[in-house]
Design a protein around this motif. Structure first.
Motif, PDB file in Angstrom:
ATOM      1  N   PRO A  23      15.863 -61.380 -27.313  1.00  0.00           N
ATOM      2  CA  PRO A  23      16.962 -60.516 -28.174  1.00  0.00           C
ATOM      3  C   PRO A  23      16.364 -58.886 -27.852  1.00  0.00           C
ATOM      4  CG  PRO A  23      15.064 -61.336 -29.513  1.00  0.00           C
ATOM      5  CD  PRO A  23      14.858 -62.006 -28.114  1.00  0.00           C
ATOM      6  N   PRO A  24      17.243 -58.054 -27.873  1.00  0.00           N
ATOM      7  CA  PRO A  24      17.115 -56.663 -27.743  1.00  0.00           C
ATOM      8  C   PRO A  24      15.697 -56.248 -28.403  1.00  0.00           C
ATOM      9  CG  PRO A  24      19.249 -57.024 -28.359  1.00  0.00           C
ATOM     10  CD  PRO A  24      18.594 -58.242 -28.694  1.00  0.00           C
ATOM     11  N   LYS A  25      15.280 -55.282 -27.603  1.00  0.00           N
ATOM     12  CA  LYS A  25      13.898 -54.678 -28.224  1.00  0.00           C
ATOM     13  C   LYS A  25      14.064 -53.027 -28.118  1.00  0.00           C
ATOM     14  CE  LYS A  25       8.974 -54.148 -27.461  1.00  0.00           C
ATOM     15  NZ  LYS A  25       8.103 -54.802 -26.409  1.00  0.00           N
ATOM     16  N   VAL A  26      13.646 -52.406 -28.979  1.00  0.00           N
ATOM     17  CA  VAL A  26      13.842 -51.114 -29.283  1.00  0.00           C
ATOM     18  C   VAL A  26      12.474 -50.456 -29.805  1.00  0.00           C
ATOM     19  CG1 VAL A  26      15.201 -49.019 -30.292  1.00  0.00           C
ATOM     20  CG2 VAL A  26      16.225 -50.926 -29.658  1.00  0.00           C
ATOM     21  N   GLU A  27      12.077 -49.407 -29.427  1.00  0.00           N
ATOM     22  CA  GLU A  27      10.794 -48.847 -29.889  1.00  0.00           C
ATOM     23  C   GLU A  27      11.220 -47.374 -30.116  1.00  0.00           C
ATOM     24  OE1 GLU A  27       7.127 -50.693 -27.454  1.00  0.00           O
ATOM     25  OE2 GLU A  27       7.659 -48.681 -27.115  1.00  0.00           O
ATOM     26  N   ASN A  28      11.005 -46.897 -31.384  1.00  0.00           N
ATOM     27  CA  ASN A  28      11.025 -45.395 -32.032  1.00  0.00           C
ATOM     28  C   ASN A  28       9.506 -44.730 -31.882  1.00  0.00           C
ATOM     29  OD1 ASN A  28      13.960 -45.343 -32.331  1.00  0.00           O
ATOM     30  ND2 ASN A  28      13.437 -47.129 -33.648  1.00  0.00           N
ATOM     31  N   MET A  29       9.393 -43.827 -31.290  1.00  0.00           N
ATOM     32  CA  MET A  29       8.095 -43.027 -31.074  1.00  0.00           C
ATOM     33  C   MET A  29       8.088 -41.675 -31.675  1.00  0.00           C
ATOM     34  SD  MET A  29       7.066 -44.538 -27.482  1.00  0.00           S
ATOM     35  CE  MET A  29       9.105 -44.554 -27.269  1.00  0.00           C
ATOM     36  N   LEU A  30       7.289 -41.063 -32.262  1.00  0.00           N
ATOM     37  CA  LEU A  30       7.323 -39.756 -32.612  1.00  0.00           C
ATOM     38  C   LEU A  30       7.268 -38.680 -31.570  1.00  0.00           C
ATOM     39  CD1 LEU A  30       4.855 -39.433 -35.728  1.00  0.00           C
ATOM     40  CD2 LEU A  30       7.344 -39.242 -35.767  1.00  0.00           C
ATOM     41  N   THR A  31       7.953 -37.815 -31.415  1.00  0.00           N
ATOM     42  CA  THR A  31       8.138 -36.884 -30.328  1.00  0.00           C
ATOM     43  C   THR A  31       7.171 -35.656 -30.713  1.00  0.00           C
ATOM     44  OG1 THR A  31       9.798 -35.219 -31.593  1.00  0.00           O
ATOM     45  CG2 THR A  31      10.470 -36.871 -29.800  1.00  0.00           C
ATOM     46  N   GLU A  32       6.819 -34.800 -29.843  1.00  0.00           N
ATOM     47  CA  GLU A  32       5.658 -33.578 -30.180  1.00  0.00           C
ATOM     48  C   GLU A  32       6.065 -32.960 -31.461  1.00  0.00           C
ATOM     49  OE1 GLU A  32       4.062 -29.977 -27.837  1.00  0.00           O
ATOM     50  OE2 GLU A  32       4.840 -31.507 -26.835  1.00  0.00           O
ATOM     51  N   LEU A  33       7.538 -32.801 -31.510  1.00  0.00           N
ATOM     52  CA  LEU A  33       7.807 -32.162 -32.931  1.00  0.00           C
ATOM     53  C   LEU A  33       7.633 -33.033 -33.924  1.00  0.00           C
ATOM     54  CD1 LEU A  33       9.418 -29.467 -34.153  1.00  0.00           C
ATOM     55  CD2 LEU A  33      11.577 -30.942 -33.554  1.00  0.00           C
ATOM     56  N   GLY A  34       7.880 -34.463 -33.966  1.00  0.00           N
ATOM     57  CA  GLY A  34       7.740 -35.152 -34.873  1.00  0.00           C
ATOM     58  C   GLY A  34       6.397 -35.339 -35.316  1.00  0.00           C
ATOM     59  N   GLU A  35       5.227 -35.442 -34.252  1.00  0.00           N
ATOM     60  CA  GLU A  35       4.019 -35.386 -34.579  1.00  0.00           C
ATOM     61  C   GLU A  35       3.430 -34.275 -35.508  1.00  0.00           C
ATOM     62  OE1 GLU A  35       1.234 -37.366 -33.816  1.00  0.00           O
ATOM     63  OE2 GLU A  35       2.505 -38.801 -32.789  1.00  0.00           O
ATOM     64  N   SER A  36       4.184 -32.752 -35.045  1.00  0.00           N
ATOM     65  CA  SER A  36       3.655 -31.714 -35.772  1.00  0.00           C
ATOM     66  C   SER A  36       3.976 -31.848 -37.304  1.00  0.00           C
ATOM     67  CB  SER A  36       4.298 -30.486 -35.120  1.00  0.00           C
ATOM     68  OG  SER A  36       5.860 -30.415 -35.503  1.00  0.00           O
ATOM     69  N   LEU A  37       4.675 -32.761 -37.848  1.00  0.00           N
ATOM     70  CA  LEU A  37       5.047 -33.035 -39.360  1.00  0.00           C
ATOM     71  C   LEU A  37       3.931 -33.723 -39.808  1.00  0.00           C
ATOM     72  CD1 LEU A  37       8.821 -33.658 -39.227  1.00  0.00           C
ATOM     73  CD2 LEU A  37       7.475 -31.747 -40.135  1.00  0.00           C
ATOM     74  N   VAL A  38       3.130 -34.415 -38.973  1.00  0.00           N
ATOM     75  CA  VAL A  38       2.101 -35.406 -39.577  1.00  0.00           C
ATOM     76  C   VAL A  38       1.083 -34.661 -40.603  1.00  0.00           C
ATOM     77  CG1 VAL A  38       0.152 -37.012 -39.050  1.00  0.00           C
ATOM     78  CG2 VAL A  38       2.190 -37.196 -37.828  1.00  0.00           C
ATOM     79  N   PRO A  39       0.422 -33.488 -40.154  1.00  0.00           N
ATOM     80  CA  PRO A  39      -0.328 -33.051 -41.087  1.00  0.00           C
ATOM     81  C   PRO A  39       0.189 -32.514 -42.298  1.00  0.00           C
ATOM     82  CG  PRO A  39      -0.666 -31.962 -38.857  1.00  0.00           C
ATOM     83  CD  PRO A  39       0.625 -33.015 -38.653  1.00  0.00           C
ATOM     84  N   ILE A  40       1.513 -31.931 -42.298  1.00  0.00           N
ATOM     85  CA  ILE A  40       2.465 -31.778 -43.611  1.00  0.00           C
ATOM     86  C   ILE A  40       2.281 -32.887 -44.638  1.00  0.00           C
ATOM     87  CG2 ILE A  40       4.352 -30.836 -44.384  1.00  0.00           C
ATOM     88  CD1 ILE A  40       4.711 -29.187 -41.512  1.00  0.00           C
ATOM     89  N   LEU A  41       2.728 -33.832 -43.932  1.00  0.00           N
ATOM     90  CA  LEU A  41       2.940 -35.236 -44.492  1.00  0.00           C
ATOM     91  C   LEU A  41       1.671 -35.584 -45.311  1.00  0.00           C
ATOM     92  CD1 LEU A  41       5.552 -37.139 -42.298  1.00  0.00           C
ATOM     93  CD2 LEU A  41       6.060 -35.780 -44.316  1.00  0.00           C
ATOM     94  N   ILE A  42       0.754 -35.672 -44.789  1.00  0.00           N
ATOM     95  CA  ILE A  42      -0.605 -35.833 -45.279  1.00  0.00           C
ATOM     96  C   ILE A  42      -1.100 -35.104 -46.183  1.00  0.00           C
ATOM     97  CG2 ILE A  42      -3.101 -35.760 -44.607  1.00  0.00           C
ATOM     98  CD1 ILE A  42      -2.479 -36.980 -41.794  1.00  0.00           C
ATOM     99  N   GLU A  43      -0.790 -33.651 -46.148  1.00  0.00           N
ATOM    100  CA  GLU A  43      -1.019 -32.796 -47.316  1.00  0.00           C
ATOM    101  C   GLU A  43      -0.023 -32.983 -48.654  1.00  0.00           C
ATOM    102  OE1 GLU A  43      -3.429 -30.661 -48.119  1.00  0.00           O
ATOM    103  OE2 GLU A  43      -4.435 -31.544 -46.097  1.00  0.00           O
ATOM    104  N   LEU A  44       1.048 -33.509 -48.121  1.00  0.00           N
ATOM    105  CA  LEU A  44       2.140 -34.037 -49.210  1.00  0.00           C
ATOM    106  C   LEU A  44       1.500 -35.185 -49.926  1.00  0.00           C
ATOM    107  CD1 LEU A  44       4.935 -32.608 -50.283  1.00  0.00           C
ATOM    108  CD2 LEU A  44       5.866 -34.296 -48.742  1.00  0.00           C
ATOM    109  N   GLN A  45       0.985 -36.183 -49.407  1.00  0.00           N
ATOM    110  CA  GLN A  45       0.367 -37.460 -49.874  1.00  0.00           C
ATOM    111  C   GLN A  45      -0.673 -36.928 -50.613  1.00  0.00           C
ATOM    112  OE1 GLN A  45      -1.402 -40.244 -46.970  1.00  0.00           O
ATOM    113  NE2 GLN A  45      -1.123 -41.763 -48.510  1.00  0.00           N
ATOM    114  N   ASN A  46      -1.599 -36.009 -50.208  1.00  0.00           N
ATOM    115  CA  ASN A  46      -2.915 -35.630 -51.054  1.00  0.00           C
ATOM    116  C   ASN A  46      -2.472 -34.933 -52.277  1.00  0.00           C
ATOM    117  OD1 ASN A  46      -4.325 -36.685 -49.053  1.00  0.00           O
ATOM    118  ND2 ASN A  46      -4.698 -34.594 -48.282  1.00  0.00           N
ATOM    119  N   TRP A  47      -1.352 -34.043 -52.175  1.00  0.00           N
ATOM    120  CA  TRP A  47      -0.635 -33.577 -53.257  1.00  0.00           C
ATOM    121  C   TRP A  47      -0.417 -34.489 -54.525  1.00  0.00           C
ATOM    122  CZ3 TRP A  47       3.822 -33.629 -55.868  1.00  0.00           C
ATOM    123  CH2 TRP A  47       3.903 -32.898 -57.010  1.00  0.00           C
ATOM    124  N   GLY A  48       0.465 -35.539 -53.863  1.00  0.00           N
ATOM    125  CA  GLY A  48       0.962 -36.529 -55.091  1.00  0.00           C
ATOM    126  C   GLY A  48      -0.015 -37.513 -55.479  1.00  0.00           C
TER     127      GLY A  48
END
Length: 74
Positions: A23-48
């Motif tokens: 069956p078809p296989k697809v992979e989705n990966m973070l780009t460099e721009l997507g990776e730049s959001l990771v620290p922001i999302l971690i801080e958002l999780q910490n705030w929550g």
């Protein structure tokens, strides 16, 4: 979910790789721009987490804390 993934791809936050398999296989990966959001999302999780600790009795079950949090936003 497919629509959201396509939008993230259009916004250059993820890249999509398709494999010619059955069956078809697809992979989705973070780009460099997507990776730049990771620290922001971690801080958002910490705030929550901090918000929950301040607004819900800390002796309560963590799962209950999560339910209380989401109930307030839905």
């Amino acid at each position: 979910m497919t629509r959201q993934l396509r939008e993230l791809e259009e916004d250059n936050l993820i890249s999509r790789r398709e494999y010619p398999e059955a069956p078809p296989k697809v992979e989705n990966m973070l780009t460099e721009l997507g990776e730049s959001l990771v620290p922001i999302l971690i801080e958002l999780q910490n705030w929550g987490t901090d918000y929950l600790r301040k607004t819900v009795n800390e002796t309560e079950n963590p799962l209950r804390m999560k339910k209380v949090f989401w109930a307030r936003w839905n």
